[in-house]
Design a protein around this motif. Structure first.
Motif, PDB file in Angstrom:
ATOM      1  N   UNK A   1      15.809  49.509  33.997  1.00 33.48           N
ATOM      2  CA  UNK A   1      14.908  50.304  33.166  1.00 33.48           C
ATOM      3  C   UNK A   1      13.477  49.885  33.461  1.00 33.48           C
ATOM      4  N   UNK A   2      12.656  50.852  33.804  1.00 39.44           N
ATOM      5  CA  UNK A   2      11.259  50.583  34.121  1.00 39.44           C
ATOM      6  C   UNK A   2      10.380  51.221  33.058  1.00 39.44           C
ATOM      7  N   UNK A   3       9.483  50.458  32.503  1.00 40.89           N
ATOM      8  CA  UNK A   3       8.579  50.975  31.489  1.00 40.89           C
ATOM      9  C   UNK A   3       7.780  49.842  30.907  1.00 40.89           C
ATOM     10  N   UNK A   4       6.805  50.147  30.102  1.00 36.71           N
ATOM     11  CA  UNK A   4       5.912  49.090  29.643  1.00 36.71           C
ATOM     12  C   UNK A   4       5.761  48.995  28.127  1.00 36.71           C
TER      13      UNK A   4
ATOM     14  N   UNK B   1      22.268  40.572  28.411  1.00 35.51           N
ATOM     15  CA  UNK B   1      22.750  40.955  29.754  1.00 35.51           C
ATOM     16  C   UNK B   1      21.638  41.544  30.603  1.00 35.51           C
ATOM     17  N   UNK B   2      20.378  41.203  30.250  1.00 40.31           N
ATOM     18  CA  UNK B   2      19.236  41.752  30.974  1.00 40.31           C
ATOM     19  C   UNK B   2      18.357  40.639  31.523  1.00 40.31           C
TER      20      UNK B   2
ATOM     21  N   UNK C   1      13.265  47.998  21.841  1.00 42.37           N
ATOM     22  CA  UNK C   1      12.724  47.438  20.600  1.00 42.37           C
ATOM     23  C   UNK C   1      11.273  47.070  20.824  1.00 42.37           C
TER      24      UNK C   1
ATOM     25  N   UNK D   1      22.113  48.054  27.663  1.00 35.94           N
ATOM     26  CA  UNK D   1      22.099  48.975  28.798  1.00 35.94           C
ATOM     27  C   UNK D   1      23.517  49.166  29.319  1.00 35.94           C
TER      28      UNK D   1
ATOM     29  N   UNK E   1       9.049  45.773  23.848  1.00 37.95           N
ATOM     30  CA  UNK E   1       9.181  44.324  23.962  1.00 37.95           C
ATOM     31  C   UNK E   1      10.505  43.918  24.592  1.00 37.95           C
ATOM     32  N   UNK E   2      11.522  44.693  24.334  1.00 35.91           N
ATOM     33  CA  UNK E   2      12.802  44.313  24.912  1.00 35.91           C
ATOM     34  C   UNK E   2      13.678  45.539  25.116  1.00 35.91           C
ATOM     35  N   UNK E   3      14.585  45.394  26.071  1.00 38.85           N
ATOM     36  CA  UNK E   3      15.587  46.417  26.373  1.00 38.85           C
ATOM     37  C   UNK E   3      16.945  45.774  26.181  1.00 38.85           C
TER      38      UNK E   3
ATOM     39  N   UNK F   1      12.906  50.418  16.607  1.00 38.15           N
ATOM     40  CA  UNK F   1      14.051  50.445  17.520  1.00 38.15           C
ATOM     41  C   UNK F   1      14.378  51.897  17.860  1.00 38.15           C
TER      42      UNK F   1
ATOM     43  N   UNK G   1       5.751  46.155  39.317  1.00 35.16           N
ATOM     44  CA  UNK G   1       6.199  46.988  38.195  1.00 35.16           C
ATOM     45  C   UNK G   1       7.107  46.164  37.289  1.00 35.16           C
ATOM     46  N   UNK G   2       6.869  46.283  35.962  1.00 33.19           N
ATOM     47  CA  UNK G   2       7.737  45.622  34.995  1.00 33.19           C
ATOM     48  C   UNK G   2       9.083  46.339  34.953  1.00 33.19           C
ATOM     49  N   UNK G   3      10.139  45.573  35.081  1.00 35.83           N
ATOM     50  CA  UNK G   3      11.477  46.173  35.075  1.00 35.83           C
ATOM     51  C   UNK G   3      12.424  45.323  34.228  1.00 35.83           C
ATOM     52  N   UNK G   4      13.384  45.997  33.627  1.00 37.11           N
ATOM     53  CA  UNK G   4      14.481  45.332  32.932  1.00 37.11           C
ATOM     54  C   UNK G   4      15.728  45.560  33.769  1.00 37.11           C
TER      55      UNK G   4
ATOM     56  N   UNK H   1      14.242  40.154  32.611  1.00 35.06           N
ATOM     57  CA  UNK H   1      12.912  40.749  32.573  1.00 35.06           C
ATOM     58  C   UNK H   1      12.222  40.378  33.882  1.00 35.06           C
TER      59      UNK H   1
ATOM     60  N   UNK I   1      19.649  44.918  34.592  1.00 32.28           N
ATOM     61  CA  UNK I   1      20.913  44.481  33.991  1.00 32.28           C
ATOM     62  C   UNK I   1      21.626  43.462  34.878  1.00 32.28           C
TER      63      UNK I   1
END
Lengths: 329, 58
Positions: free
Chosen positions: A292-295, B18-19, A311, A303, A298-300, A277, B27-30, B21, B32
């Protein structure tokens, strides 16, 4: 009268001597996403920060932060047409745009009996001479109020400074919030849906689409075409003052309210040794909760405008690489 | 903005976080769940028009 007194008289009592420019990254200094993007056909934020392209299927372009700039500037933003569209469909358009945050525009006093004028100035260069339209729009207005003015690129491949002064708006208030307060549109081409009417200069109204950009040239009509801009300044008052240069650090911090490149993150392993974490705090508080962009995670979670947590299962070396926090308008 | 997929996610306690996926423009994005976020705003616009369905959490 001394030069200082002349300047003070020119600026007038309504205009600040510093922090005049309502535009962020007007000198096209900051390009956190990268300095060049090829094959642009659609909407989005590309190349220099805070500026976006609104594209409705009009040509294909390479967008870049260019070192071709007028005296006193190091950079500009460049559109280079790579696939032409000399016969736009009726609904096609191409616009260079900045969206200005509403709470930063309260000084305009719009929607009152005493709104302030604003003046837009910029340096522009193109091989494609002729008429272009710079338009302001107020998305908070119930009638989608907008205001168009034309400018002319007179000499091919020559930097020219343009100044356009817009009347105040007595009917449409700008909300005091973190949404879009004003769209600053630089039109670069459009189909007949937007060009077939009559241009009324410098009037706030719910303009019929056909009257928005009559006379606008089509930058997409040849792969020889390019259009460069820098030194964009929007300020209170009816006179354009000299461009207010800011330090790179100052401009970067302003841009980071809307976009921030995140460093590589390394996290601690939990008690069971199976999950990493990490949390990060942004350099600048964001306008809104960012995407949030990134690879490499496993989880965000968690925020908010000040940071977030990530994580990842297992025991990898890195939690994130090349991540972005995007809170653009 | 090409929103290819959007999915709810659960937190460690199995509660909806609160997100979202998402995959947007390849592009992979999270994203909110925040009406002031432009990606979330567009997702909800496409949900409203029936062009997108947000998948349940795994």
């Amino acid at each position: 009268m001394s030069k200082a007194a002349e300047l003070a008289a020119l600026i007038g009592s309504q205009t600040a001597l510093s922090n005049r420019n309502l535009i962020i990254n007007g000198a096209m200094q900051v390009a956190q996403r990268g300095t060049s993007v090829t094959g642009v056909t659609g909407d989005g934020y590309q190349a220099v920060d805070r500026w976006r392209t609104n594209s409705g299927s009009l040509g294909t372009f390479t967008l870049s932060q260019s070192t071709d700039a007028p005296d006193g500037f190091a950079t500009s933003h460049k559109y280079d047409c790579t696939t032409a569209d000399a016969s736009p469909a009726a609904g096609d358009f191409l616009i260079f745009e900045q969206r200005v945050e509403a709470q930063d525009l309260q000084q305009l006093n719009y929607g009152t009996s005493s709104p302030n004028r604003i003046t837009l100035s910029f340096y522009v260069k193109s091989n494609k001479t002729g008429t272009y339209i710079a338009e302001l729009a107020l998305p908070d207005a119930s009638n989608n109020s907008n205001n168009q003015q034309s400018y002319t690129i007179n000499s091919a491949n020559t930097w020219e400074r343009k100044t356009l002064s817009y009347v105040g708006n007595t009917t449409d208030a700008i909300n005091n919030d973190n949404g879009i307060g004003m769209n600053v549109f630089f039109w670069l081409g459009a189909g007949s849906n937007f060009t077939s009417g009559t241009l009324t200069q410098n009037t706030w109204a719910n303009t019929t689409a056909a009257n928005r950009v009559p006379g606008q040239v089509n930058l997409a009509d040849s792969t020889s075409n390019e259009w460069l801009i820098t030194g964009v300044q929007m300020e209170l008052g009816e006179q354009a003052t000299p461009f207010e240069h800011r330090s790179f650090g100052d401009e970067l911090a302003r841009c980071q309210r809307y976009l921030e490149v995140l460093p590589r993150l390394r996290g601690g392993v939990d008690g069971a040794g199976s999950t990493q974490r990490a949390g990060t705090v942004f350099q600048t508080t964001k306008r809104a909760n960012p995407t949030i962009t990134g690879t490499l995670y496993d989880s965000v979670s968690d925020v908010n405008t000040n940071g977030f947590a990530i994580q990842r299962s297992g025991n990898p070396a890195d939690m994130s690489a090349g991540a972005l926090a995007d809170a653009e308008l | 903005m090409n929103i290819q997929s959007a999915q709810y996610v659960n937190d460690e306690n199995g509660q909806q976080s609160n997100m979202l996926k998402c995959v947007i423009d390849e592009i992979n994005m999270w994203v909110p769940i925040d009406p002031a976020n432009r990606h979330y705003e567009e997702i909800m616009q496409q949900v409203k028009t029936g062009d997108l369905t947000i998948a349940d959490a795994d």
